[in-house]
Design a protein around this motif. Structure first.
Motif, mmCIF file in Angstrom:
data_model
loop_
_atom_site.group_PDB
_atom_site.id
_atom_site.type_symbol
_atom_site.label_atom_id
_atom_site.label_comp_id
_atom_site.label_asym_id
_atom_site.label_seq_id
_atom_site.Cartn_x
_atom_site.Cartn_y
_atom_site.Cartn_z
ATOM 1 N N THR A 61 -11.733 -1.300 -0.668
ATOM 2 C CA THR A 61 -12.525 -0.901 -1.846
ATOM 3 C C THR A 61 -11.731 0.057 -2.735
ATOM 4 O OG1 THR A 61 -13.654 0.842 -0.604
ATOM 5 C CG2 THR A 61 -14.750 -1.293 -0.713
ATOM 6 N N ASN A 62 -10.861 0.876 -2.159
ATOM 7 C CA ASN A 62 -9.979 1.711 -2.992
ATOM 8 C C ASN A 62 -9.097 0.855 -3.894
ATOM 9 O OD1 ASN A 62 -10.946 4.045 -1.869
ATOM 10 N ND2 ASN A 62 -9.169 4.423 -0.544
ATOM 11 N N ARG A 99 -2.382 0.733 6.093
ATOM 12 C CA ARG A 99 -1.152 0.298 5.428
ATOM 13 C C ARG A 99 -1.109 -1.234 5.338
ATOM 14 N NH1 ARG A 99 3.658 0.822 9.134
ATOM 15 N NH2 ARG A 99 2.794 -1.216 9.633
ATOM 16 N N ASP A 100 -1.495 -1.891 6.443
ATOM 17 C CA ASP A 100 -1.487 -3.360 6.449
ATOM 18 C C ASP A 100 -2.515 -3.933 5.469
ATOM 19 O OD1 ASP A 100 0.472 -3.275 8.380
ATOM 20 O OD2 ASP A 100 -0.911 -3.615 10.056
ATOM 21 N N GLY A 101 -3.679 -3.275 5.412
ATOM 22 C CA GLY A 101 -4.701 -3.743 4.466
ATOM 23 C C GLY A 101 -4.231 -3.592 3.031
ATOM 24 N N VAL A 104 -3.532 -6.574 0.135
ATOM 25 C CA VAL A 104 -4.000 -6.602 -1.256
ATOM 26 C C VAL A 104 -2.825 -6.762 -2.210
ATOM 27 C CG1 VAL A 104 -5.187 -5.314 -3.058
ATOM 28 C CG2 VAL A 104 -6.007 -5.185 -0.699
ATOM 29 N N ARG A 105 -1.728 -6.048 -1.903
ATOM 30 C CA ARG A 105 -0.546 -6.140 -2.759
ATOM 31 C C ARG A 105 0.015 -7.560 -2.747
ATOM 32 N NH1 ARG A 105 4.727 -5.559 -3.362
ATOM 33 N NH2 ARG A 105 5.189 -5.807 -1.135
ATOM 34 N N ALA A 136 -5.012 3.224 -3.787
ATOM 35 C CA ALA A 136 -4.716 1.976 -4.493
ATOM 36 C C ALA A 136 -3.213 1.717 -4.544
ATOM 37 C CB ALA A 136 -5.279 2.023 -5.905
ATOM 38 N N VAL A 137 -2.826 0.488 -4.324
ATOM 39 C CA VAL A 137 -1.419 0.110 -4.436
ATOM 40 C C VAL A 137 -1.179 -0.480 -5.819
ATOM 41 C CG1 VAL A 137 -1.129 -0.315 -1.974
ATOM 42 C CG2 VAL A 137 -1.880 -2.184 -3.463
#
Lengths: 519, 519
Positions: free
Chosen positions: B12-13, B137-139, B143-144, B172-173
């Motif tokens: 969600t971030n 980190r994996d999540g 997303v990235r 957020a990435v």
């Protein structure tokens, strides 16, 4: 003949004469060949998950594979869950997956994918036929690999299918049957059984036949060992005249407690029992770590032979096995619940019926009553992927058209492959379906508690994912929409009448049983 | 927070705030975390093929990924076909696949499978998170990787989900957007356009926006090039005010003829066009082999920027684009056919509607009339695996609750994922579904002829696999059984009234349109 005709003829030469299918353009020459090879019966399904489950049900009842015909990688993907269930149940299956023409692959058309990669995790054998001259040999090899217990997946490129094959078809290949268990292993097991250790004989695997149960009980009586059947054997004889052997509990907590004193585990078709899922603080292994494991027979070994020899070796042959006498429950009255459904099913189930069990939580209540019903065959969910029951019932009925099939289904699991109803109507399959409509993923409510998540009490968001009411589903309407006669029962009286009537008639029927959750 | 809460918060971030799900036991801690992370909206689907198609529809309308929550390998398998469609359409998606606890895998419990292997063929990125300390980190990496165009599949073992994660969630990435097209490539394209060669500008890929069409038409007018849109772009602006650009024909025979004089092909998002399937004697490539191919912009390049620059370079910017004036067909009368349905849809379709097209053969008749309807967005079947339309319509409606969604569906394709209706009812999705109920796999009848099998005339066995009457399906009953208001139309008058009413109301509605086959 072309490649498709060569393949179809090879399949039917090998006794593979049913094809559950949902074809697409790349399979049109295979479809055309159906009109040249009359020995192949083709059963159309509206979704590939239906046809792979049907092939599993068929294989369980006949001991031989059906073929499936699938449309490229995505068609195979749709079939995957029930191929997984079949693989875990040691069912044979020959999957024919149409692919683009060999020369078309490089163009990366929309339906192009790595079909071999998708097939790999659910197949024992994967092969792409690259020439019409190879297809008969490859088809025969697929049947040989499938044998009586394996998943063989053969990719059939469209040009291999449509091109001329001067070699024609292959004759029947030799299928290697279950492996004989060596005499030393029988002697070893006999010695272990007389060692005085607390011993459990665990039956399971593809099938626990009536004979397996009787022999195991003789062994138990002769040696003082205990016998159990694993949680979900692929196929199990139940009812009058079968041995009074209980099944290991699904709930790891109960199963672990039940086996806590076991010092020695003798596996007969079954594998070392494990918890279905992991839970915080609960061991994965069901039997004590210290217990010795001894494999008398693996799932693909000759279990008949092994148990017969072992019963002889321990002096059990002359012992009268303890068996279920016929004991039919009375019919219930009042507002319907899963137990009342179980009583009615046990009361009315005809001799030689096939009971396909994907009743999940509610199904447990049926099993409580059917152990001493008329002799029947029960098929179980072996791979844990729901959406297997309706398709398997279809396949079992195609395999055994003279036997009544009763399918007990959770509402949630039914919705995975509800399209199976249409094929039942089309084939006039003699299947009676009982939907336990409790408007919940009831097992997940239970599992939520077991995992200890949020102290076992779902909050509103979690609860909404376990609740399949809102809107309530009307299985009568859905069944009728697919051509299956259907009715609803909210009382025991209604259910008793509907189920009794279904048992006295032929063809597909669905009963939407409105019940509260069991837990 | 535990691993599940860490993952959900990370999602969600990063703006991933919808999760289409059908969870099981191994996902219970993720489900529990939904009550801790209120920003995540969870949409329950009764079958995984529904949820992956919904995630695709959502992504196409928002340009960002939804997450899916899937139950081990078989749950992923059920989702596979629509993930395939999403991948072919360049839609982003973040799949979270629950797995057994890491320490439980070695026990080979029934639901154990090689999930990474199943995910591989339909994913750009596959990863298993092995520790709660890694999960955020994996999540974020998932997303990235999904970005605006890719499929990322992350396996979440149950113990990673339930164990404490001292690291918390990730912020957020940075998402890398479409790549700018270098100036030299623009210059090169401009030079080619002025070369005098017979040039085709082919638009396609993830989206052909209104602006893309207008710019392409300016370029065409300035240079004498021809413009077409590929057969099935993921998303295309249509109707009043859009450029009058035709689509390339689905039928390879027609498309090849249409492009036979092309000497130079400039690809803008589209790929080099190929036949959907191979047919004996028909080339796989649609454009002449001798034609030069030049990629102005790949599907993940900045097409807006490239077309804007190119229009400027060729002096097209000041040219008035040729656009569709609003031209609504009259309503038809008499016994219903697919063309009459198309006229009614075009007549009544409201401004800014989303038209989800899985109408297959009948859908072609709708497209004939909607080109000059009110401005709308059309979503197309990009991967060729049917059963995408109803789920995609659900997802599009979740993405754009204020826009009317109209889904045109073949009867055969509807039955792959008919369970989508239930989620539409539950979510009160504003979707009007039109089922073309012609009781055939009509496209396969056509394809049978095209493949030349058995001289193009199906024998009785083949014909039975193309015929989905017997029994006829009643989509009104099925829809009502899942809580969706529904009615049948057998005349144009009935259809006109039902469709008009549906356009004036909110919430899911289904019209069972009884039509003859188009071909």
């Amino acid at each position: 003949m072309n490649g498709a005709e060569s393949l179809l003829t090879t399949l039917t030469n090998n006794g593979v004469n049913v094809c559950f299918t949902n074809p697409g353009t790349s399979e049109m020459h295979f479809v055309a060949a159906l009109d040249e090879v009359a020995e192949m019966r083709c059963v159309l399904c509206l979704f590939e998950g239906v046809l792979s489950g049907a092939a599993d049900g068929y294989a369980r009842m006949t001991g031989k594979p059906a073929s499936t015909l699938l449309h490229l990688g995505p068609g195979l993907g749709n079939a995957l869950a029930n191929i997984h269930n079949a693989k875990k149940g040691h069912s044979p299956m020959v999957n024919i997956v149409g692919d683009h023409a060999t020369y078309h692959l490089e163009y990366d058309a929309p339906l192009t994918s790595d079909i071999e990669a998708i097939a790999g995790p659910v197949s024992h054998w994967v092969h792409t036929s690259r020439s019409p001259e190879d297809i008969a040999r490859d088809g025969a090899e697929a049947v040989r690999q499938a044998g009586f217990s394996q998943i063989a997946t053969l990719m059939l490129p469209a040009d291999v299918s449509w091109s001329d094959n001067p070699n024609g078809a292959e004759a029947a290949v030799q299928i290697v049957g279950p492996l004989a268990v060596p005499a030393e292993r029988i002697d070893d097991a006999a010695a272990r059984l007389s060692s005085g250790a607390n011993t459990l004989l665990l039956l399971g695997g593809r099938e626990v036949s009536k004979e397996h149960g009787l022999l195991a009980d003789q062994i138990a009586q002769a040696t003082g060992a205990r016998v159990l059947i694993e949680v979900l054997p692929g196929k199990v004889a139940r009812g009058e005249g079968t041995a009074t052997i209980e099944r290991l509990a699904y709930l790891a907590e109960l199963a672990i407690d039940s086996l806590k004193d076991v010092e020695q585990l003798i596996l007969v078709g079954a594998t070392d029992p494990v918890s279905f899922f992991a839970y915080p603080g609960v061991p994965s292994a069901i039997a004590p770590d210290a217990a010795e494991r001894f494999v008398l027979a693996g799932p693909n070994d000759d279990i008949d032979g092994a148990l017969t020899a072992l019963a002889g070796a321990v002096g059990g042959t002359a012992i009268e096995p303890r068996v279920h006498a016929l004991d039919l429950p009375d019919l219930a009255q009042g507002e319907l619940d899963a137990g009342m459904v179980g009583m009615a099913i046990a009361h009315h189930l005809p001799e030689d019926a096939i009971l396909v069990d994907e009743g999940i939580t509610s199904g447990m209540m049926v099993n409580m009553f059917t152990g001493a019903a008329r002799r029947h065959t029960q098929l179980n969910q072996t791979g844990g992927s729901i959406g297997w029951g309706l398709p398997a019932a279809l396949g079992a009925s195609i395999a055994c058209p003279d036997r009544k099939v009763v399918c007990i289904e959770g509402d949630g699991s039914a919705m995975y492959t509800i399209q199976a109803l249409w094929s039942m109507a089309r084939e006039n399959a003699d299947v009676t379906i009982v939907i336990f409509n409790n408007r919940k993923y009831s097992i997940l409510e239970m599992e939520y508690g077991r995992t200890g998540a949020r102290d076992g009490v779902p909050g509103p968001s979690a609860a909404s994912t376990l609740d399949i009411g809102n809107p309530d589903m009307d299985f009568v309407a859905m069944a009728q929409g697919m051509g299956v006669q259907a009715a609803r029962a909210t009382t025991a009286e209604e259910f008793n009448a509907l189920f009794s009537e279904a048992m006295s008639q032929q063809g597909p029927r669905l009963i939407d049983a409105i019940v509260p959750t069991v837990f």
